[in-house]
Design an enzyme around this catalytic site. Structure first.
Site, PDB file in Angstrom:
ATOM      1  CE1 TYR A  79      -3.938  -1.583  -0.351  1.00 42.21           C
ATOM      2  CE2 TYR A  79      -3.552  -2.567   2.013  1.00 42.21           C
ATOM      3  CZ  TYR A  79      -4.663  -2.430   0.208  1.00 42.21           C
ATOM      4  OH  TYR A  79      -5.620  -2.754   0.066  1.00 42.21           O
ATOM      5  CD  GLU A 114       1.625 -28.777  11.778  1.00 35.51           C
ATOM      6  OE1 GLU A 114       2.347 -29.901  11.985  1.00 35.51           O
ATOM      7  OE2 GLU A 114       0.488 -28.792  10.938  1.00 35.51           O
ATOM      8  CG  ASP A 132      -0.694 -32.554  12.958  1.00 37.50           C
ATOM      9  OD1 ASP A 132      -0.936 -32.895  14.080  1.00 37.50           O
ATOM     10  OD2 ASP A 132      -1.568 -31.594  11.726  1.00 37.50           O
TER      11      ASP A 132
END
Lengths: 507, 363
Positions: B105, B198, B250
């Site tokens: 921006y 995680e 995981d």
């Protein structure tokens, strides 16, 4: 058992009963047809003397006729050659009377239109027509007349003679008719615009029933050469024409007969033809039997060595005038016009003139705008049936880097001693192979030049864009790097900008 | 490259500012001489990315690309690059930070519009490549979601906080790993290991269960694939405080790869150094854990399997036989398990049984 009765009807009566043929189908078509026929007569009258036409048309509201139709007064003034007083009553009061029976390019062919308009006015409103005309001589003649439909004769109700102080020449026609202007309006305006396009030397003024003024101003006073009258070409004759020629000929032998009554037939060609058809050169044409006349006609068509008709009987607009007309009415960004050499179909000479206008005020609407003209008359109906439309649709435009969504208008003008109209309505041109070929060739030539223009413009655009990019970013690089380096003074980028310019300042 | 160097934040900052200035001067001088400015930088194309066995990360090869303002296709990205340098210079000298989105921006104020944030992100990566510095060095950060918790006292260097210290146990949700934290100096710690996790749910569970005390650990939440700032932060914890790193993800190819990126870095960051922690360990959940601990599982889907075959060929996965063994096991059992799967044995099972066992196993 009922007895069948037979009666002869006059030409006026015939058209009274069959007014559809001449385009007076319904109240909106009728008002359009009336204006169109009178304007075309006026244009012809001015052009025949090479006078730049000034035509004033006024349609004024007179009253309601029924739910959908109104009564209007139509007035058409021109500055043409005028009509000799002796002929005025017949010219407007007798159907099929006129000056258009010779072979040369004319807008109308049968001398029907103007009279049909007057006739239509009379049968719908029972009012007389007023005709005022002068050929520039010291007197102006003014007639008030009606048509005796059954006898096809003018009835003169009043006749005035005025002094022509200013040597005015021209014709003023005024009569009332029933019509539906609201529905006809867009066609009428389109008609004026397109007429202005192919008659760039004419001033056209139209005042509509609401008092709105539409003015189409001439862009030039140059006019095309008026067409020369010619004899018929041998390829185009039929038995009836042969019999008429035989009746009127003063020539006592076939050789002279052929030499004097046919277009581009000289001594040598006539002798060759007589040899080819086994006719005795000294035979008196008036002695030809009916079978011999039929055989003569067939042989005239079969003989290969007749010279093609020349174009002196044609009056094409010419590339300059076509350009002027299209420019002033369409105001395109780019315009290319192309005139083909004269060609013939069935013994009739014709010339195709074509223009492609790109951009400017030409709209882009997903398909090209097509303007069709025949002998300087705009053709406004049945576009899809016209040969030009087919040629344009069948053209492989991609080859010319042209796509249908571009703002493109195509103007096709065909002039001929006999325009190959498909129907009596004279709204579209038949698909004759010779005509089709000429249009296609003209179109290809113009398309090539358009492609040239487009690719050049694309190139210039690209170059301008390219320079724009450098001009936009180099100063920023200068500014940012100066800030990073902690320098007050910006580096000089003018040299860099100059070095990326390929075409100097013009690009 | 020194890996055990004591990290000094302020020293690094002045190095960054001067390399940005040098970059600007080089371009300025080229223009002053009447030349189109150009720069040369290592190519980041896949053909120029190699795995370096010594550094244990991807690096860029010898191929380089030249960007010149003379080239119509380069002039815009070139300008954008100089602008990003100028913007970064402003950030670093004024000690302000910006997110990647902010950069996108901010450009509009200089009439330097980027087509989208992807484009501005790419240009920032270009500047990283040119200078051999990472964007965090020029104070440009992605949106952060990762956090740290544990007994570590840090000292801020950001304006307004200079000299202030904070203990990272202060807030029970953990402390966001943002610009202020990554630019802080480490003061002291009692922890003797780092555990990277995680998922947020497990991170919270660990804090609740006092894992940091029980195991004397600093807990780092990677929140999925660890952001660069977090990877760099883990590396600093490892090198500056000399702490071993254990990673829990995981039990699926994606979790496995999260651990791998912390250990060996990514191909996308081949132009950068010091983002990876080669000595870090993946502690679980392994495919073999799924079997040994009889975890509740889901079947691997097609995308998972495709990913496993890709990883099998990846050079990073050829270093340690552990990886190949686990990939093969995944492919054999065709099942995967989430960290939360341990809840099957009660809420504290993972902390009481699994975690100590795995820390021991991967020591």
């Amino acid at each position: 058992m009922a007895q069948a009765t037979f009666e002869e009807i006059s030409a006026s009566d015939f058209f009274y009963r069959n007014r559809d043929i001449a385009g007076f189908t319904n109240p909106s078509r009728a008002i359009f047809a009336a204006i169109r026929e009178l304007v075309e007569n006026s244009l012809d009258a001015a052009e025949s003397q090479k006078i730049p036409p000034d035509i004033y048309v006024r349609l004024s509201f007179e009253g309601e006729a029924s739910k959908d139709t109104q009564i209007y007064k139509l007035r058409v003034e021109d500055n043409g050659c005028g009509i000799h007083p002796r002929y005025i009553p017949s010219a407007f009061g007798q159907v099929l009377y006129g000056s258009k029976y010779k072979l040369k390019q004319m807008r109308g062919t049968f001398g029907l239109g103007g009279k049909m308009a007057v006739l239509y006015g009379q049968i719908t409103t029972h009012q007389p027509a007023y005709i005022t005309s002068s050929t520039g001589l010291p007197k102006i003649y003014s007639f008030k007349l009606m048509i005796d439909i059954q006898r096809n004769r003018p009835i003169i109700l009043d006749r005035k003679v005025l002094i022509n102080k200013e040597q005015w020449h021209g014709t003023i026609v005024e009569f009332t008719l029933e019509g539906d202007y609201l529905r006809a309006r867009s066609k009428i305006l389109e008609y004026f615009k397109q007429t202005a396009m192919v008659n760039p030397y004419a001033n056209l003024t139209f005042v509509d029933p609401k008092g709105r003024l539409y003015k189409f101003t001439r862009a030039t006073t140059d006019m095309p050469n008026p067409p020369q009258e010619t004899e018929p070409h041998p390829y185009g004759v039929d038995v009836e024409l042969l019999q008429r020629l035989i009746q009127v000929t003063p020539h006592k032998n076939m050789l002279d007969f052929l030499k004097h009554h046919f277009h581009r037939v000289g001594d040598v060609t006539a002798q060759k033809f007589l040899e080819f058809s086994g006719l005795n050169p000294s035979k008196n044409p008036k002695k030809l039997s009916h079978e011999e006349i039929v055989r003569l006609m067939h042989n005239l068509k079969k003989f290969k060595d007749f010279l093609p008709p020349d174009a002196s009987c044609l009056s094409p607009l010419g590339e300059e005038l076509l350009k002027a007309g299209i420019s002033k009415e369409l105001k395109p960004e780019y315009l290319v016009v192309h005139q083909r050499k004269p060609a013939t179909y069935a013994g009739h000479p014709f010339i195709v003139e074509l223009g492609i206008a790109y951009g400017g005020e030409v709209p882009s609407k997903g398909s090209f705008t097509i303007y069709r003209f025949a002998n300087r008359i705009p053709l406004l109906y049945d576009e899809a049936s016209d040969v030009s439309f087919r040629v344009i649709s069948n053209m492989n435009w991609r080859r010319y880097k042209v796509s249908l969504d571009m703002p493109i208008a195509i103007v096709v003008h065909i002039c001929s001693t006999k325009v190959p109209y498909k129907t009596v309505g004279k709204e579209f041109i038949a698909d004759r192979p010779e005509v089709r070929r000429e249009i296609a060739n003209a179109l290809r030539e113009a398309a090539r030049q358009l492609q040239h223009f487009l690719s050049k413009r694309e190139h210039v655009d690209k170059e301008r864009k390219r320079l724009g990019i450098f001009a936009k970013y180099l100063p920023k690089i200068a500014q940012f790097s100066a800030a990073l380096a902690g320098k007050e003074k910006l580096p000089d980028i003018e040299r860099l900008l100059k070095s990326v310019q390929k075409y100097g300042d013009e690009a | 490259m020194e890996t055990k160097r004591k990290y000094s934040v302020t020293e690094k900052k002045s190095e960054v500012i001067s390399s940005l200035k040098d970059f600007g001067s080089k371009i300025y001088e080229q223009m002053e001489k009447g030349d189109f400015p150009s720069i040369t930088m290592p190519s980041r194309s896949t053909q120029n990315i190699y795995y370096d066995m010594n550094l244990r990360q991807f690096i860029l090869g010898d191929k380089s690309v030249r960007r010149s303002a003379r080239n119509i296709r380069h002039v815009k990205p070139f300008t954008q690059l100089v602008w990003v340098a100028r913007f970064s210079h402003e950030l670093t000298t004024q000690r302000k930070t910006s997110t990647l989105r902010d950069v996108y921006y901010s450009a509009q104020a200089y009439e330097m519009t980027f087509k989208d944030q992807q484009e501005s992100d790419n240009i920032i990566t270009d500047l990283e490549t040119v200078l051999g510095l990472s964007r965090e060095d020029f104070n440009i950060f992605p949106e952060e979601r990762s956090a740290v918790f544990g007994d570590l006292t840090i000292e801020y260097t950001v304006p307004g906080y200079e000299g202030k210290t904070l203990n990272l146990t202060t807030h029970p949700d953990g402390v966001l790993i943002g610009p202020a934290l990554t630019s802080a100096e480490f003061v002291n710690t009692t922890a003797d290991k780092i555990i990277a996790i995680e998922k947020g749910g497990l991170f919270t569970r660990f804090i609740e269960e006092n894992v940091h005390k029980k195991f004397n650990a600093l807990l780092v939440l990677t929140a999925g694939q660890a952001p660069r700032a977090t990877r760099h932060f883990i590396r600093r914890l490892h090198t500056e405080l000399n702490l071993p790193v254990y990673i829990f993800t995981d039990g699926d190819p994606w979790g496995m790869h999260i651990a791998m990126v912390i250990i060996s870095g990514s191909a996308n960051a081949a132009h950068l150094r010091e983002l990876n922690t080669p000595d870090a360990k993946w502690s679980g959940v392994w495919a073999t854990d799924i079997v040994n601990y009889k975890l509740p599982t889901d079947p691997l889907d097609e995308v998972d399997i495709k990913r496993l075959y890709e990883l099998q060929k990846d050079p990073r996965y050829k270093e340690d036989p552990l990886w190949q063994r686990e990939i093969k096991t995944f492919l054999k059992i065709r099942r995967k398990a989430e960290q939360e799967a341990f809840s099957r044995y009660g809420l504290t099972y993972i902390v009481d049984e699994y975690l100590p066992a795995k820390l021991e196993e991967t020591k």
